[in-house]
Design a protein around this motif. Structure first.
Motif, PDB file in Angstrom:
ATOM      1  N   VAL A 277     -12.625 -12.127   7.553  1.00  0.00           N
ATOM      2  CA  VAL A 277     -12.185 -10.986   6.806  1.00  0.00           C
ATOM      3  C   VAL A 277     -11.037 -10.293   7.295  1.00  0.00           C
ATOM      4  CG1 VAL A 277     -12.739  -8.817   6.060  1.00  0.00           C
ATOM      5  CG2 VAL A 277     -14.690 -10.458   5.948  1.00  0.00           C
ATOM      6  N   VAL A 278     -10.766 -10.265   8.486  1.00  0.00           N
ATOM      7  CA  VAL A 278      -9.617  -9.714   9.002  1.00  0.00           C
ATOM      8  C   VAL A 278      -8.360 -10.725   8.598  1.00  0.00           C
ATOM      9  CG1 VAL A 278      -8.351  -8.994  11.163  1.00  0.00           C
ATOM     10  CG2 VAL A 278     -10.726  -8.058  10.693  1.00  0.00           C
ATOM     11  N   ALA A 279      -8.785 -11.987   8.860  1.00  0.00           N
ATOM     12  CA  ALA A 279      -7.515 -12.928   8.522  1.00  0.00           C
ATOM     13  C   ALA A 279      -6.887 -12.826   7.166  1.00  0.00           C
ATOM     14  CB  ALA A 279      -8.095 -14.296   9.086  1.00  0.00           C
ATOM     15  N   LEU A 280      -7.964 -12.447   6.285  1.00  0.00           N
ATOM     16  CA  LEU A 280      -7.471 -12.423   4.990  1.00  0.00           C
ATOM     17  C   LEU A 280      -6.485 -11.124   4.662  1.00  0.00           C
ATOM     18  CD1 LEU A 280     -10.819 -12.948   3.152  1.00  0.00           C
ATOM     19  CD2 LEU A 280      -8.865 -14.456   3.117  1.00  0.00           C
ATOM     20  N   THR A 281      -6.614 -10.147   5.651  1.00  0.00           N
ATOM     21  CA  THR A 281      -5.775  -8.763   5.244  1.00  0.00           C
ATOM     22  C   THR A 281      -4.642  -8.598   6.292  1.00  0.00           C
ATOM     23  OG1 THR A 281      -7.503  -7.473   6.674  1.00  0.00           O
ATOM     24  CG2 THR A 281      -7.909  -7.800   4.199  1.00  0.00           C
ATOM     25  N   ARG A 282      -4.911  -8.834   7.359  1.00  0.00           N
ATOM     26  CA  ARG A 282      -4.016  -8.715   8.547  1.00  0.00           C
ATOM     27  C   ARG A 282      -2.726  -8.932   8.296  1.00  0.00           C
ATOM     28  NH1 ARG A 282      -4.119  -6.378  13.466  1.00  0.00           N
ATOM     29  NH2 ARG A 282      -2.586  -6.984  14.855  1.00  0.00           N
ATOM     30  N   ASP A 283      -2.250 -10.181   7.903  1.00  0.00           N
ATOM     31  CA  ASP A 283      -0.825 -10.509   7.663  1.00  0.00           C
ATOM     32  C   ASP A 283      -0.398 -10.202   6.075  1.00  0.00           C
ATOM     33  OD1 ASP A 283      -0.676 -11.428  10.374  1.00  0.00           O
ATOM     34  OD2 ASP A 283      -1.493 -13.241   9.865  1.00  0.00           O
ATOM     35  N   GLN A 284      -1.062  -9.516   5.356  1.00  0.00           N
ATOM     36  CA  GLN A 284      -0.471  -9.206   4.118  1.00  0.00           C
ATOM     37  C   GLN A 284       0.447  -8.166   4.284  1.00  0.00           C
ATOM     38  OE1 GLN A 284      -1.364 -10.715   1.396  1.00  0.00           O
ATOM     39  NE2 GLN A 284      -3.185 -11.921   2.171  1.00  0.00           N
ATOM     40  N   ARG A 285       1.419  -8.294   3.120  1.00  0.00           N
ATOM     41  CA  ARG A 285       2.565  -7.237   3.289  1.00  0.00           C
ATOM     42  C   ARG A 285       2.277  -6.379   1.626  1.00  0.00           C
ATOM     43  NH1 ARG A 285       2.325  -8.233   7.570  1.00  0.00           N
ATOM     44  NH2 ARG A 285       3.966  -9.086   8.904  1.00  0.00           N
ATOM     45  N   PRO A 286       2.874  -5.057   1.710  1.00  0.00           N
ATOM     46  CA  PRO A 286       2.780  -4.517   0.283  1.00  0.00           C
ATOM     47  C   PRO A 286       3.692  -5.100  -0.519  1.00  0.00           C
ATOM     48  CG  PRO A 286       3.945  -3.224   1.935  1.00  0.00           C
ATOM     49  CD  PRO A 286       3.491  -4.503   2.856  1.00  0.00           C
ATOM     50  N   THR A 287       3.435  -6.087  -0.970  1.00  0.00           N
ATOM     51  CA  THR A 287       4.083  -6.797  -2.078  1.00  0.00           C
ATOM     52  C   THR A 287       3.386  -7.200  -3.294  1.00  0.00           C
ATOM     53  OG1 THR A 287       3.719  -9.034  -1.058  1.00  0.00           O
ATOM     54  CG2 THR A 287       5.671  -7.831  -0.442  1.00  0.00           C
ATOM     55  N   PHE A 288       2.279  -6.534  -3.535  1.00  0.00           N
ATOM     56  CA  PHE A 288       1.175  -6.648  -4.762  1.00  0.00           C
ATOM     57  C   PHE A 288       1.864  -5.933  -5.756  1.00  0.00           C
ATOM     58  CE2 PHE A 288      -1.557  -7.472  -0.859  1.00  0.00           C
ATOM     59  CZ  PHE A 288      -2.019  -8.900  -1.176  1.00  0.00           C
ATOM     60  N   ASP A 289       1.539  -6.178  -6.766  1.00  0.00           N
ATOM     61  CA  ASP A 289       1.937  -5.399  -7.923  1.00  0.00           C
ATOM     62  C   ASP A 289       1.646  -3.901  -8.084  1.00  0.00           C
ATOM     63  OD1 ASP A 289      -0.799  -5.986  -8.461  1.00  0.00           O
ATOM     64  OD2 ASP A 289      -0.169  -6.688 -10.755  1.00  0.00           O
ATOM     65  N   ILE A 290       0.319  -3.571  -7.368  1.00  0.00           N
ATOM     66  CA  ILE A 290      -0.178  -2.312  -7.230  1.00  0.00           C
ATOM     67  C   ILE A 290       0.817  -1.514  -6.041  1.00  0.00           C
ATOM     68  CG2 ILE A 290      -2.323  -2.722  -8.094  1.00  0.00           C
ATOM     69  CD1 ILE A 290      -3.323  -3.138  -5.305  1.00  0.00           C
ATOM     70  N   CYS A 291       1.454  -2.228  -5.184  1.00  0.00           N
ATOM     71  CA  CYS A 291       2.333  -1.573  -4.210  1.00  0.00           C
ATOM     72  C   CYS A 291       3.606  -1.197  -4.680  1.00  0.00           C
ATOM     73  CB  CYS A 291       2.661  -2.651  -3.214  1.00  0.00           C
ATOM     74  SG  CYS A 291       1.143  -3.361  -2.304  1.00  0.00           S
ATOM     75  N   MET A 292       4.139  -1.828  -5.771  1.00  0.00           N
ATOM     76  CA  MET A 292       5.459  -1.590  -6.333  1.00  0.00           C
ATOM     77  C   MET A 292       5.429   0.097  -6.709  1.00  0.00           C
ATOM     78  SD  MET A 292       6.856  -4.221  -5.921  1.00  0.00           S
ATOM     79  CE  MET A 292       5.940  -4.426  -4.598  1.00  0.00           C
ATOM     80  N   GLY A 293       6.389   0.819  -6.214  1.00  0.00           N
ATOM     81  CA  GLY A 293       6.461   2.330  -6.612  1.00  0.00           C
ATOM     82  C   GLY A 293       5.451   2.958  -5.861  1.00  0.00           C
ATOM     83  N   CYS A 294       4.625   2.726  -4.989  1.00  0.00           N
ATOM     84  CA  CYS A 294       3.514   3.341  -4.568  1.00  0.00           C
ATOM     85  C   CYS A 294       3.903   4.618  -3.684  1.00  0.00           C
ATOM     86  CB  CYS A 294       2.572   2.663  -3.531  1.00  0.00           C
ATOM     87  SG  CYS A 294       1.188   3.579  -2.871  1.00  0.00           S
ATOM     88  N   GLU A 295       3.542   5.877  -4.215  1.00  0.00           N
ATOM     89  CA  GLU A 295       3.900   7.159  -3.634  1.00  0.00           C
ATOM     90  C   GLU A 295       3.285   7.353  -2.339  1.00  0.00           C
ATOM     91  OE1 GLU A 295       4.075   7.252  -8.239  1.00  0.00           O
ATOM     92  OE2 GLU A 295       2.496   6.800  -6.675  1.00  0.00           O
ATOM     93  N   LEU A 296       2.395   6.488  -1.740  1.00  0.00           N
ATOM     94  CA  LEU A 296       1.412   6.873  -0.550  1.00  0.00           C
ATOM     95  C   LEU A 296       2.028   6.169   0.610  1.00  0.00           C
ATOM     96  CD1 LEU A 296      -2.258   6.561  -2.152  1.00  0.00           C
ATOM     97  CD2 LEU A 296      -0.714   8.507  -2.072  1.00  0.00           C
TER      98      LEU A 296
END
Length: 331
Positions: A277-296
């Protein structure tokens, strides 16, 4: 470190924990809801409404309960108390992990004085109630179908029982954070967390820009060094490396703001070990469409949860630290 969990010790612990695990598992019992809150983009949800199956829930528990993850949060884009086995969900987690912090985030509308006992008797640690508004009229306008008298009765019952609870809300343009806290404190709710106002991954349409301070809410601004100290790239997102998000389908998501199935990283039980599970998330970067313009992105959630654990659950720190050390010795 001392046996009492101070904030500096908690920060060190969380940074160490996040190198291989998560601060908490965010599990969605259902995406059905009995309210239409003004700042919830439920009208943008395209996935089918469903209750998490017991088989799926147990698969998630089999994955996370043997790990050092210290908290389970039953919440999502739905009202968790609608699930017919929500109390059983609490009970099975508590029986396996006496030191696990178990929290429900709810609008509170289905909880009464008579039902509180069964939740806390099953092992609930904290009831977090989502509220919006700064007056009876604004509450009913923003909470979409819920009655102010219901939350009044619930707060009265909680104060009479002594059960631990807190409120979570966001600051609106109509009033200040201090005014919001004062209003709810007058009703017997001294713990009010002001969350950041945001567009919910782009799913919530707003007709204005959100100011940075409003997006921060009650959080501090997050230093880049926090990410580096956890052994992560500086562009890593706290939603990816601090929390495990699993929706009612048993699908692993990069962020709770993914209300549909656009960004799915994997499933449980297809990934039944915490390492997979960790292998699926750990190396991800905030480049998903939901990340674009994220205020958080600037929120310091590491600091927030260090303070949260230090203030509310300092007695569990020795057990958490022992679990983490044991897990580290096996890897």
């Amino acid at each position: 470190m001392s046996d009492q969990l101070g904030t500096p010790d908690a920060l060190s612990y969380l940074r160490r924990l996040c190198r291989k695990y998560y601060v908490y598992a965010h599990v969605e019992p259902t995406n059905a809801c009995n309210a239409t809150c003004a700042i919830c983009p439920r009208e943008s949800m395209t996935r089918k409404l469903r209750m998490m199956s017991w088989e799926t829930y147990m698969g998630i528990m089999d994955t996370i309960l043997p790990t050092p993850i210290p908290m389970l949060s039953l919440v999502g884009f739905g009202e968790p108390t609608l699930h017919p086995r929500i109390v059983d969900m609490i009970d099975v987690a508590r029986r396996s992990r006496p030191d696990l912090v178990i929290k429900i985030t709810t609008n509170g509308s289905r909880m009464t004085e008579g039902s509180l006992d069964k939740y806390f008797d099953a092992g609930l640690d904290l009831l977090e109630i989502s509220v919006f508004g700064y007056s009876p009229a604004s509450y009913e306008a923003l909470m979409g179908g819920l009655k102010f008298q219901s939350i009044q009765r619930l707060l009265s019952a909680l104060n009479s029982s002594g059960y631990p609870f807190s409120l979570t809300t966001v600051q609106t343009d109509q009033t200040s954070a201090d005014d919001i806290r004062a209003f709810w404190a007058s009703l017997g709710a001294p713990h009010v967390a002001i969350k950041g106002m945001h567009r919910r991954g782009g799913y919530l349409e707003l007709d204005r820009q959100i100011e940075q301070e409003q997006a921060l809410g009650g959080y501090n601004r997050r230093p880049v060094a926090v990410r580096g100290s956890a052994g992560l790239a500086v562009d890593s997102c706290h939603k990816l490396y601090m929390f495990l998000h699993v929706n009612a389908n048993g699908q692993i998501l990069p962020c709770v703001q993914e209300i549909n199935l656009t960004n799915v990283l994997g499933t449980i039980p297809a990934n039944s070990s915490i390492e997979s599970v960790v292998a699926l998330t750990r190396d991800q970067r905030p480049t998903f469409d939901i990340c674009m313009g994220c205020e958080l992105k600037q929120q310091d959630l590491m600091q927030y949860y260090a303070t949260f654990f230090a203030d509310r659950f300092p007695d569990r720190f020795p057990s958490w630290l022992a679990r983490l050390a044991e897990a580290e010795s096996r890897t």
